[in-house]
Design a protein around this motif. Structure first.
Motif, PDB file in Angstrom:
ATOM      1  N   ASP A 166       0.812  -1.213   0.000  1.00 18.93           N
ATOM      2  CA  ASP A 166       0.000   0.000   0.000  1.00 18.93           C
ATOM      3  C   ASP A 166       0.848   1.268   0.000  1.00 18.93           C
ATOM      4  N   LEU A 167       1.980   1.268   0.681  1.00 18.84           N
ATOM      5  CA  LEU A 167       2.732   2.498   0.892  1.00 18.84           C
ATOM      6  C   LEU A 167       3.508   2.949  -0.337  1.00 18.84           C
ATOM      7  N   VAL A 168       4.208   2.049  -1.024  1.00 16.38           N
ATOM      8  CA  VAL A 168       5.089   2.429  -2.128  1.00 16.38           C
ATOM      9  C   VAL A 168       4.925   1.453  -3.285  1.00 16.38           C
ATOM     10  N   ASN A 169       4.664   2.021  -4.477  1.00 15.29           N
ATOM     11  CA  ASN A 169       4.627   1.260  -5.715  1.00 15.29           C
ATOM     12  C   ASN A 169       5.278   2.103  -6.804  1.00 15.29           C
ATOM     13  N   ILE A 170       6.123   1.484  -7.624  1.00 14.43           N
ATOM     14  CA  ILE A 170       6.865   2.204  -8.656  1.00 14.43           C
ATOM     15  C   ILE A 170       6.421   1.697 -10.026  1.00 14.43           C
ATOM     16  N   TRP A 171       6.023   2.625 -10.891  1.00 14.04           N
ATOM     17  CA  TRP A 171       5.642   2.302 -12.257  1.00 14.04           C
ATOM     18  C   TRP A 171       6.583   3.016 -13.216  1.00 14.04           C
ATOM     19  N   MET A 172       7.009   2.314 -14.277  1.00 18.62           N
ATOM     20  CA  MET A 172       7.886   2.882 -15.296  1.00 18.62           C
ATOM     21  C   MET A 172       7.369   2.526 -16.675  1.00 18.62           C
ATOM     22  N   SER A 209      -0.584   4.807  -0.609  1.00 19.74           N
ATOM     23  CA  SER A 209      -1.554   5.376   0.312  1.00 19.74           C
ATOM     24  C   SER A 209      -1.039   5.257   1.743  1.00 19.74           C
ATOM     25  N   VAL A 210      -1.510   6.165   2.594  1.00 19.56           N
ATOM     26  CA  VAL A 210      -1.147   6.179   4.009  1.00 19.56           C
ATOM     27  C   VAL A 210      -2.420   6.346   4.830  1.00 19.56           C
ATOM     28  N   ARG A 211      -2.253   6.248   6.154  1.00 12.84           N
ATOM     29  CA  ARG A 211      -3.370   6.397   7.089  1.00 12.84           C
ATOM     30  C   ARG A 211      -4.511   5.448   6.739  1.00 12.84           C
ATOM     31  N   GLY A 240      -5.249   3.968   4.014  1.00 10.68           N
ATOM     32  CA  GLY A 240      -5.888   4.215   2.728  1.00 10.68           C
ATOM     33  C   GLY A 240      -6.669   5.506   2.641  1.00 10.68           C
ATOM     34  N   LYS A 241      -6.720   6.274   3.718  1.00  8.43           N
ATOM     35  CA  LYS A 241      -7.487   7.514   3.696  1.00  8.43           C
ATOM     36  C   LYS A 241      -6.830   8.592   2.851  1.00  8.43           C
ATOM     37  N   VAL A 242      -5.511   8.576   2.757  1.00  7.42           N
ATOM     38  CA  VAL A 242      -4.769   9.566   1.978  1.00  7.42           C
ATOM     39  C   VAL A 242      -3.984   8.828   0.891  1.00  7.42           C
ATOM     40  N   GLU A 243      -4.212   9.208  -0.368  1.00  8.61           N
ATOM     41  CA  GLU A 243      -3.530   8.597  -1.496  1.00  8.61           C
ATOM     42  C   GLU A 243      -2.642   9.635  -2.185  1.00  8.61           C
ATOM     43  N   TYR A 244      -1.511   9.191  -2.692  1.00  5.42           N
ATOM     44  CA  TYR A 244      -0.580  10.101  -3.354  1.00  5.42           C
ATOM     45  C   TYR A 244      -0.024   9.459  -4.621  1.00  5.42           C
ATOM     46  N   ALA A 245       0.407  10.296  -5.560  1.00  4.55           N
ATOM     47  CA  ALA A 245       1.112   9.842  -6.757  1.00  4.55           C
ATOM     48  C   ALA A 245       1.998  10.978  -7.231  1.00  4.55           C
ATOM     49  N   LEU A 246       3.285  10.684  -7.468  1.00  6.91           N
ATOM     50  CA  LEU A 246       4.254  11.674  -7.934  1.00  6.91           C
ATOM     51  C   LEU A 246       5.110  11.042  -9.034  1.00  6.91           C
ATOM     52  N   THR A 270      12.537  22.491 -26.393  1.00  2.65           N
ATOM     53  CA  THR A 270      13.705  23.330 -26.150  1.00  2.65           C
ATOM     54  C   THR A 270      14.949  22.470 -26.022  1.00  2.65           C
ATOM     55  N   ALA A 271      16.114  23.138 -26.142  1.00  2.00           N
ATOM     56  CA  ALA A 271      17.388  22.417 -26.023  1.00  2.00           C
ATOM     57  C   ALA A 271      17.599  21.902 -24.615  1.00  2.00           C
ATOM     58  N   SER A 272      17.003  22.580 -23.619  1.00  2.00           N
ATOM     59  CA  SER A 272      17.196  22.150 -22.234  1.00  2.00           C
ATOM     60  C   SER A 272      16.440  20.866 -21.927  1.00  2.00           C
ATOM     61  N   ASP A 273      15.311  20.626 -22.650  1.00  2.00           N
ATOM     62  CA  ASP A 273      14.529  19.388 -22.504  1.00  2.00           C
ATOM     63  C   ASP A 273      14.234  19.084 -21.036  1.00  2.00           C
ATOM     64  N   GLU A 274      13.607  20.015 -20.339  1.00  2.00           N
ATOM     65  CA  GLU A 274      13.227  19.814 -18.948  1.00  2.00           C
ATOM     66  C   GLU A 274      12.142  18.741 -18.841  1.00  2.00           C
ATOM     67  N   LEU A 275      12.165  17.982 -17.757  1.00  2.00           N
ATOM     68  CA  LEU A 275      11.149  16.970 -17.513  1.00  2.00           C
ATOM     69  C   LEU A 275       9.886  17.616 -16.946  1.00  2.00           C
ATOM     70  N   MET A 276       8.767  16.978 -17.190  1.00  2.00           N
ATOM     71  CA  MET A 276       7.500  17.420 -16.620  1.00  2.00           C
ATOM     72  C   MET A 276       7.271  16.696 -15.297  1.00  2.00           C
ATOM     73  N   VAL A 277       6.893  17.438 -14.269  1.00  2.00           N
ATOM     74  CA  VAL A 277       6.586  16.882 -12.950  1.00  2.00           C
ATOM     75  C   VAL A 277       5.072  16.839 -12.789  1.00  2.00           C
ATOM     76  N   ALA A 278       4.539  15.717 -12.324  1.00  2.00           N
ATOM     77  CA  ALA A 278       3.101  15.563 -12.145  1.00  2.00           C
ATOM     78  C   ALA A 278       2.824  14.922 -10.792  1.00  2.00           C
ATOM     79  N   GLY A 279       1.735  15.326 -10.178  1.00  2.00           N
ATOM     80  CA  GLY A 279       1.375  14.759  -8.889  1.00  2.00           C
ATOM     81  C   GLY A 279      -0.115  14.817  -8.637  1.00  2.00           C
ATOM     82  N   ARG A 280      -0.579  13.948  -7.780  1.00  2.00           N
ATOM     83  CA  ARG A 280      -1.977  13.947  -7.351  1.00  2.00           C
ATOM     84  C   ARG A 280      -2.048  13.491  -5.901  1.00  2.00           C
ATOM     85  N   PHE A 281      -2.918  14.168  -5.135  1.00  2.00           N
ATOM     86  CA  PHE A 281      -3.180  13.804  -3.743  1.00  2.00           C
ATOM     87  C   PHE A 281      -4.690  13.786  -3.539  1.00  2.00           C
ATOM     88  N   SER A 282      -5.191  12.773  -2.878  1.00  2.00           N
ATOM     89  CA  SER A 282      -6.620  12.688  -2.619  1.00  2.00           C
ATOM     90  C   SER A 282      -6.859  12.214  -1.194  1.00  2.00           C
TER      91      SER A 282
END
Length: 285
Positions: free
Chosen positions: A102-108, A154-156, A158-164, A173-185
């Motif tokens: 429940d606490l940590v899952n990694i997707w690629m 999720s923590v607590r 399952g009451k609090v869910e997160y994704a980053l 652009t030449a710098s090619d910065e990455l996009m950061v995305a997140g969600r909290f519920s």
């Protein structure tokens, strides 16, 4: 077993599930001015459309390793055509999963980045037929997807869910910065489970869930021109004593620097209410 897809087992931690989903529609419309600037309506334009034709493959070969492969037709709904031939199959999801609990899952791989409830519900788990246009401000390469890596959980209890996560995003652009995305519920009543959600559970849960999502990429297309999008969303669902279901859903969106179309920039709102009748209703005999 082939209930909602076929599952093949080779042991407790080794299995493969194959499924499919199909949505088709018929639309009849006509130009109120007849296409010639007058007041006489023109002829009806009749169209059958394959809105979605999806193939799903999920597998695991270890207690913490999994694989998700999904495909859909191009130009579904009819978004995402680009320069690819409409109607051909494209990769929807291609995800390597390392899931510790429940606490940590990694997707690629290629996946839905953290975003609003509508995106994470998808076309088959929404409370309406068509996607609300309010959520098209989020960047995507096809059907809301992008390539990157994400951690969610999720923590607590399952009451609090997160994704980053971090994703390719715009490549301008030449710098090619990455996009950061997140969600909290936050689940204030019963819990929703897993990364994906739905816009209705048809009375199986009593829900009051608040969500916040964001996506940001510095120098998205040009140096000093950033992409920034975020939203707040809410879902309330309660079964009634008569057996019906009341559902209320709302969201607020803000987008700046969307480089697909400037029409997608700005503030927008979404509100949906529904009532599921307790008894079957028939037309005719």
């Amino acid at each position: 077993a082939c209930d909602k897809g076929c599952t093949f087992d080779w042991g407790e931690d080794t299995w493969l599930t194959v499924g499919a989903g199909l949505r088709v529609s018929y639309r009849a419309s006509r130009d109120s001015n007849g296409g010639i600037g007058g007041d006489t309506p023109g002829p009806y334009d009749n169209n059958f459309n394959i809105d979605n034709a999806r193939l799903y493959v999920n597998a695991t070969g270890h207690d913490i390793l999994g694989l998700e492969l999904n495909f859909d037709i191009n130009n579904a709904q009819p978004f995402g055509a680009g320069t690819t031939e409409a109607g051909e199959f494209r990769v929807l999801d291609a995800i390597l999963k390392i899931e510790f609990g429940d606490l940590v899952n990694i997707w690629m791989g290629r996946m839905l980045p953290p975003s609003d409830r509508n995106n994470l519900s998808g076309p088959f788990f929404q409370n309406s037929w068509a996607f609300p246009y309010t959520q098209f401000g989020y960047y995507n390469i096809f059907q809301g997807r992008d390539d990157g890596i994400m951690v969610h959980g999720s923590v607590r209890e399952g009451k609090v869910e997160y994704a980053l996560g971090v994703y390719d995003g715009y490549d301008g652009t030449a710098s090619d910065e990455l996009m950061v995305a997140g969600r909290f519920s936050v689940n204030l009543l019963e819990n929703e489970e897993g990364y994906y959600n739905a816009s209705t559970y048809h009375g199986t849960k009593e829900l009051l869930t608040l969500g916040f999502a964001f996506q940001n990429q510095q120098d998205a297309v040009a140096v000093g021109t950033d992409y920034d999008s975020y939203n707040f969303d809410l879902l309330y669902e309660r079964p009634t004593s008569s057996g019906g279901v009341i559902t209320l859903e709302g969201a607020y969106y803000s987008t700046e620097g969307n480089h697909v179309s400037t029409d997608l920039d700005g503030d927008s709102y979404f509100l949906l209410g529904s009532y599921l009748f307790a008894d079957s209703i028939s037309i005719g005999d």
